[in-house]
Design a protein around this motif. Structure first.
Motif, mmCIF file in Angstrom:
data_model
loop_
_atom_site.group_PDB
_atom_site.id
_atom_site.type_symbol
_atom_site.label_atom_id
_atom_site.label_comp_id
_atom_site.label_asym_id
_atom_site.label_seq_id
_atom_site.Cartn_x
_atom_site.Cartn_y
_atom_site.Cartn_z
ATOM 1 N N SER A 212 3.364 41.963 51.457
ATOM 2 C CA SER A 212 3.431 40.769 52.289
ATOM 3 C C SER A 212 3.144 41.077 53.751
ATOM 4 C CB SER A 212 4.814 40.130 52.142
ATOM 5 O OG SER A 212 4.943 38.979 52.913
ATOM 6 N N ILE A 229 7.727 42.235 49.160
ATOM 7 C CA ILE A 229 8.813 41.261 49.086
ATOM 8 C C ILE A 229 9.487 41.217 47.720
ATOM 9 C CG2 ILE A 229 7.963 39.865 50.964
ATOM 10 C CD1 ILE A 229 6.792 37.925 48.995
ATOM 11 N N PRO A 244 12.809 44.203 47.083
ATOM 12 C CA PRO A 244 12.021 44.304 48.331
ATOM 13 C C PRO A 244 12.252 45.632 49.054
ATOM 14 C CG PRO A 244 13.923 42.870 48.625
ATOM 15 C CD PRO A 244 13.898 43.206 47.176
ATOM 16 N N SER A 273 13.421 39.826 51.970
ATOM 17 C CA SER A 273 11.997 39.503 51.914
ATOM 18 C C SER A 273 11.320 39.957 53.197
ATOM 19 C CB SER A 273 11.799 37.994 51.722
ATOM 20 O OG SER A 273 10.428 37.680 51.587
ATOM 21 N N HIS A 275 8.790 40.070 55.371
ATOM 22 C CA HIS A 275 7.601 39.227 55.458
ATOM 23 C C HIS A 275 6.631 39.704 56.535
ATOM 24 C CE1 HIS A 275 5.461 35.349 56.295
ATOM 25 N NE2 HIS A 275 5.668 35.134 55.010
ATOM 26 N N GLU A 289 12.315 38.898 58.187
ATOM 27 C CA GLU A 289 12.472 38.459 56.810
ATOM 28 C C GLU A 289 12.535 36.932 56.724
ATOM 29 O OE1 GLU A 289 14.687 41.023 54.093
ATOM 30 O OE2 GLU A 289 15.848 41.662 55.847
ATOM 31 N N ASN A 294 14.011 32.756 50.847
ATOM 32 C CA ASN A 294 14.087 33.674 49.722
ATOM 33 C C ASN A 294 15.416 33.614 48.986
ATOM 34 O OD1 ASN A 294 14.904 36.688 48.789
ATOM 35 N ND2 ASN A 294 12.722 36.332 48.462
ATOM 36 N N THR A 298 15.982 34.190 44.951
ATOM 37 C CA THR A 298 16.483 35.461 44.436
ATOM 38 C C THR A 298 17.873 35.335 43.828
ATOM 39 O OG1 THR A 298 15.182 36.621 46.112
ATOM 40 C CG2 THR A 298 16.938 37.870 45.055
#
Length: 318
Positions: A212, A229, A244, A273, A275, A289, A294, A298
């Motif tokens: 990502s 991610i 991640p 995550s 990002h 993140e 997310n 998750t």
């Protein structure tokens, strides 16, 4: 103190690094960049889209209110202007470090037709060649890379939806090296594709899970920092060792180090995550993140915790 990584790339997390004004929040962070003075530009989806901090996390200023509906990508150019990608606005804006808009690519609020190949439909990130040409990854509603001259004049585009070399399934991030090669995080194809300056496919890096974020420091043969991610589909959401995480690769794609736990979470060695990411002159890593988005993907049966974080700093120890 928790130590992460290995070899020449070992880090310790810096807790509670960012010091925001009372009542402020990042909510979640689309992109993050650092200038030559190690000031950190946090492009976030809270009420203040661009929040600028110094290396110690002290608040310096904010800007962008009312301009950026959904922060996504930050690239800090050699001239220290910022190229900011907003995927909900379908634009790339060149700004000064104080927030003055110098150039806008794309039509604000008006996407190109879905998968038409025309710029832009939910563009994601930008990169710059050593000659100053600009590359834009595009994105969620396209499967293209667009190349522009330094003055914003379109030069060429390449790519299309698919899994073959030169095709993309969400080109999510992009970076260039000192030789002008272009690296594209082909997120849902679980790879980074490598092209020459004119879009000719050269090679690809595998053994990644939904790459990502991408960051390459300047200079010859740089390392590449990749934010992966991790899984989100129910069928493999709880499979360990898929991320991640942040992987550190050499310029050929060989893994040098990796930071992150065996699964998602809020522990000091875990991500949700990663990002967007960047690295300062000291080798410290900053990770943004998209935790707000997310978390319900998750952990679908758990309410968002009060300590949900979106900004991480990792201090290099070796």
């Amino acid at each position: 103190m928790t130590t992460m990584g290995s070899g020449d790339f070992t880090y310790e997390p810096v807790d509670d690094w960012a010091k925001l004004p009372p009542g402020w929040s990042f909510k979640e962070i689309g992109g993050i960049g650092v200038d030559s003075h190690d000031n950190v530009y946090v492009f976030n989806r809270g009420e203040h889209p661009m929040i600028v901090l110094d290396r110690d996390g002290n608040f310096l200023r904010s800007w962008g209110e009312g301009i950026f509906p959904r922060a996504h990508g930050v690239f800090v150019a050699p001239d220290e202007t910022l190229w900011l990608t907003d995927d909900a606005d379908h634009t790339v804006r060149q700004c000064t470090t104080e927030g003055k808009i110098l150039l806008t690519l794309g039509t604000p609020g008006k996407p190109a037709p879905y998968m038409s190949g025309d710029p832009f439909h939910r563009c994601t990130h930008t990169a710059m060649s050593p000659q100053g040409d600009l590359y834009v990854s595009d994105g969620y509603g396209n499967a293209r890379v667009h190349k522009y001259a330094p003055d914003g004049r379109p030069l060429l585009s390449w790519g299309g939806p698919g899994t073959d070399p030169g095709e993309f399934n969400i080109p999510h991030n992009i970076t260039c090296d000192a030789d002008g090669w272009v690296y594209v995080a082909d997120r849902e194809n679980h790879r980074v594709q490598v092209f020459d300056a004119d879009g000719k496919y050269e090679t690809q890096w595998n053994n990644l899970h939904r790459p990502s974020g991408l960051f390459m420091p300047p200079g010859k043969c740089p390392v590449c920092y990749v934010g992966e991610i991790g899984p989100v589909a129910a069928v493999n959401r709880n499979v360990p060792n898929l991320g991640p995480r942040v992987s550190i690769l050499d310029h050929t794609g060989k893994r040098l180090s990796r930071i992150g736990g065996i699964g998602p979470g809020l522990g000091p060695d875990q991500f949700l995550s990663p990002h967007g990411l960047c690295v300062d002159r000291h080798g410290d890593i900053y990770v943004g993140e998209v935790s707000w988005t997310n978390w319900p993907q998750t952990f679908p049966n758990q309410p968002r915790p009060d300590n949900l974080r979106s900004l991480r700093k990792f201090r290099k120890t070796t």
